[in-house]
Design a protein around this motif. Sequence first.
Motif, PDB file in Angstrom:
ATOM      1  N   PHE A 122     -62.497 123.174  36.410  1.00 47.67           N
ATOM      2  CA  PHE A 122     -61.936 123.482  37.827  1.00 47.67           C
ATOM      3  C   PHE A 122     -62.413 123.447  39.577  1.00 47.67           C
ATOM      4  N   LYS A 123     -63.351 124.221  39.160  1.00 47.28           N
ATOM      5  CA  LYS A 123     -64.315 123.417  40.528  1.00 47.28           C
ATOM      6  C   LYS A 123     -64.457 122.117  40.986  1.00 47.28           C
ATOM      7  N   ASN A 124     -63.857 120.764  40.108  1.00 40.02           N
ATOM      8  CA  ASN A 124     -63.536 119.609  40.312  1.00 40.02           C
ATOM      9  C   ASN A 124     -62.645 118.883  40.427  1.00 40.02           C
ATOM     10  N   PHE A 125     -61.507 120.206  39.913  1.00 37.16           N
ATOM     11  CA  PHE A 125     -60.267 120.078  40.140  1.00 37.16           C
ATOM     12  C   PHE A 125     -60.231 120.594  41.228  1.00 37.16           C
ATOM     13  N   VAL A 126     -60.493 121.655  42.526  1.00 33.53           N
ATOM     14  CA  VAL A 126     -60.463 122.040  43.640  1.00 33.53           C
ATOM     15  C   VAL A 126     -61.521 120.881  44.863  1.00 33.53           C
ATOM     16  N   ASP A 127     -62.189 120.604  43.863  1.00 37.80           N
ATOM     17  CA  ASP A 127     -63.108 119.164  44.931  1.00 37.80           C
ATOM     18  C   ASP A 127     -62.106 118.075  45.085  1.00 37.80           C
ATOM     19  N   ARG A 128     -61.622 118.051  43.950  1.00 40.60           N
ATOM     20  CA  ARG A 128     -60.815 116.396  43.846  1.00 40.60           C
ATOM     21  C   ARG A 128     -59.174 117.031  44.254  1.00 40.60           C
ATOM     22  N   THR A 129     -58.932 117.824  44.830  1.00 40.49           N
ATOM     23  CA  THR A 129     -57.581 118.444  45.948  1.00 40.49           C
ATOM     24  C   THR A 129     -58.085 117.726  47.761  1.00 40.49           C
ATOM     25  N   ILE A 130     -59.266 117.033  47.633  1.00 43.68           N
ATOM     26  CA  ILE A 130     -59.699 116.789  49.350  1.00 43.68           C
ATOM     27  C   ILE A 130     -58.760 115.684  50.050  1.00 43.68           C
ATOM     28  N   PRO A 131     -58.008 115.111  49.341  1.00 41.23           N
ATOM     29  CA  PRO A 131     -56.999 114.210  50.156  1.00 41.23           C
ATOM     30  C   PRO A 131     -55.781 114.723  50.302  1.00 41.23           C
ATOM     31  N   ILE A 167     -50.860 122.640  33.399  1.00 41.08           N
ATOM     32  CA  ILE A 167     -52.306 121.457  33.732  1.00 41.08           C
ATOM     33  C   ILE A 167     -52.412 122.119  33.063  1.00 41.08           C
ATOM     34  N   ASN A 168     -53.191 121.459  31.654  1.00 47.47           N
ATOM     35  CA  ASN A 168     -55.030 121.928  31.527  1.00 47.47           C
ATOM     36  C   ASN A 168     -55.930 121.205  30.872  1.00 47.47           C
ATOM     37  N   LEU A 169     -56.896 120.945  32.657  1.00 41.85           N
ATOM     38  CA  LEU A 169     -57.650 120.451  33.203  1.00 41.85           C
ATOM     39  C   LEU A 169     -58.626 119.853  31.339  1.00 41.85           C
ATOM     40  N   ARG A 170     -58.499 120.508  30.299  1.00 32.84           N
ATOM     41  CA  ARG A 170     -60.020 120.033  29.922  1.00 32.84           C
ATOM     42  C   ARG A 170     -59.243 119.000  28.763  1.00 32.84           C
ATOM     43  N   ASP A 171     -57.822 118.242  29.026  1.00 36.34           N
ATOM     44  CA  ASP A 171     -56.725 117.348  28.523  1.00 36.34           C
ATOM     45  C   ASP A 171     -56.432 116.368  29.283  1.00 36.34           C
ATOM     46  N   LYS A 172     -56.625 116.542  30.475  1.00 32.34           N
ATOM     47  CA  LYS A 172     -56.800 115.180  31.319  1.00 32.34           C
ATOM     48  C   LYS A 172     -58.105 114.671  31.798  1.00 32.34           C
ATOM     49  N   ASP A 173     -58.357 113.595  32.780  1.00 41.32           N
ATOM     50  CA  ASP A 173     -59.235 112.382  32.715  1.00 41.32           C
ATOM     51  C   ASP A 173     -59.315 112.975  34.386  1.00 41.32           C
ATOM     52  N   ILE A 174     -60.626 113.272  34.977  1.00 42.39           N
ATOM     53  CA  ILE A 174     -60.363 113.643  36.070  1.00 42.39           C
ATOM     54  C   ILE A 174     -61.621 113.543  36.782  1.00 42.39           C
ATOM     55  N   LYS A 175     -62.457 112.416  37.371  1.00 46.79           N
ATOM     56  CA  LYS A 175     -63.435 112.568  37.476  1.00 46.79           C
ATOM     57  C   LYS A 175     -64.278 112.679  38.662  1.00 46.79           C
ATOM     58  N   MET A 176     -64.747 113.147  38.628  1.00 42.94           N
ATOM     59  CA  MET A 176     -66.218 113.967  40.192  1.00 42.94           C
ATOM     60  C   MET A 176     -65.663 113.198  40.939  1.00 42.94           C
ATOM     61  N   CYS A 177     -65.278 113.934  42.168  1.00 41.44           N
ATOM     62  CA  CYS A 177     -65.588 113.342  43.754  1.00 41.44           C
ATOM     63  C   CYS A 177     -66.746 112.415  43.817  1.00 41.44           C
ATOM     64  N   ALA A 203     -59.649 106.863  46.104  1.00 40.88           N
ATOM     65  CA  ALA A 203     -60.138 105.290  45.584  1.00 40.88           C
ATOM     66  C   ALA A 203     -59.843 105.542  44.617  1.00 40.88           C
ATOM     67  N   LEU A 204     -60.041 106.962  43.250  1.00 46.48           N
ATOM     68  CA  LEU A 204     -60.397 107.129  41.776  1.00 46.48           C
ATOM     69  C   LEU A 204     -59.502 106.735  41.323  1.00 46.48           C
ATOM     70  N   LYS A 205     -59.422 106.045  40.148  1.00 43.48           N
ATOM     71  CA  LYS A 205     -58.260 105.927  39.160  1.00 43.48           C
ATOM     72  C   LYS A 205     -58.617 107.196  37.841  1.00 43.48           C
ATOM     73  N   ASP A 206     -57.212 108.093  38.190  1.00 45.34           N
ATOM     74  CA  ASP A 206     -57.505 109.287  37.072  1.00 45.34           C
ATOM     75  C   ASP A 206     -56.340 109.440  36.778  1.00 45.34           C
ATOM     76  N   ASP A 207     -55.846 111.108  36.060  1.00 43.93           N
ATOM     77  CA  ASP A 207     -54.981 111.627  36.416  1.00 43.93           C
ATOM     78  C   ASP A 207     -55.121 112.536  37.718  1.00 43.93           C
ATOM     79  N   MET A 208     -55.885 112.587  38.102  1.00 43.61           N
ATOM     80  CA  MET A 208     -55.809 113.871  39.652  1.00 43.61           C
ATOM     81  C   MET A 208     -54.805 113.130  40.987  1.00 43.61           C
TER      82      MET A 208
END
Length: 249
Positions: free
Chosen positions: A97-106, A39-49, A64-69
């Motif tokens: 990368f930090k944003n990806f980690v933040d978005r694993t909170i679920p 998974i290349n994060l640069r190619d994904k739509d991942i909004k900030m938590c 609640a966010l609707k994106d690739d996460m």
Amino acid sequence: MQIAAINGGPRGGKISKTAMLLEAFLSGCRQGGADVETINLRDKDIKMCTGCYSCWIKTPGQCALKDDMKDILLTLDKADVEVWATPLYFFGPTALFKNFVDRTIPLAEPYIIEKDGLCTHPLRNKKARQIVFMSVAGFCEVEHFHPLSQWLRFMEGRGLLQIRAEIYRPSAEFMSAPPLKEKVEEILAATRKAGQEFVQTGDVSETTMQSICQDMLPDKQTYMDLANKYWNWEIERSKKRLKGVADEH
């Protein structure tokens, strides 16, 4: 073994030393018999938590966010091991990368428990995520990775993950230097071997790790001289390019 690899580098192609090292490791994993998804994060739509806590209250485990996460979390759920890769930016992970980690909170529950004298959140599936961590840096000393390693180990201490291996490659920008091609091939071969070893034994040998981290240049002064010469060359080249554009107009 099912492996989900997360590339947190913003650069793609041959210019990315993160991708260079990660792909070598994953190639070894495949040779060892693992199934790998990158998974290349640069190619994904991942909004900030946004810190809305919907994933803890309204829709437990669902953001609640609707994106690739959403799909990424499904991939992580199926994985036996996650390979995290990020270049070193200001002695920490990239914002991607930090944003990806933040978005694993679920993946965690809202409840607070105590572990080894400190508060933490329990994971929903009660099983710590298995992590192989990889990073590259332009600096020549491996000590620059210590803050990253401490961050990982703190999360491990809170029961959120289990570190299976840490692979750090200093002086990474020199991996594209033609005069060092033979040395770089040795490093990449060792990185492929590390992937194969990990899948087959669950570990990376110290000998293989030393080969990955071997010095590419004879001493620190040579490293600094070459690095600074390169940056001067890039700056002068940029000035000439800008002057050429200005002259055209």
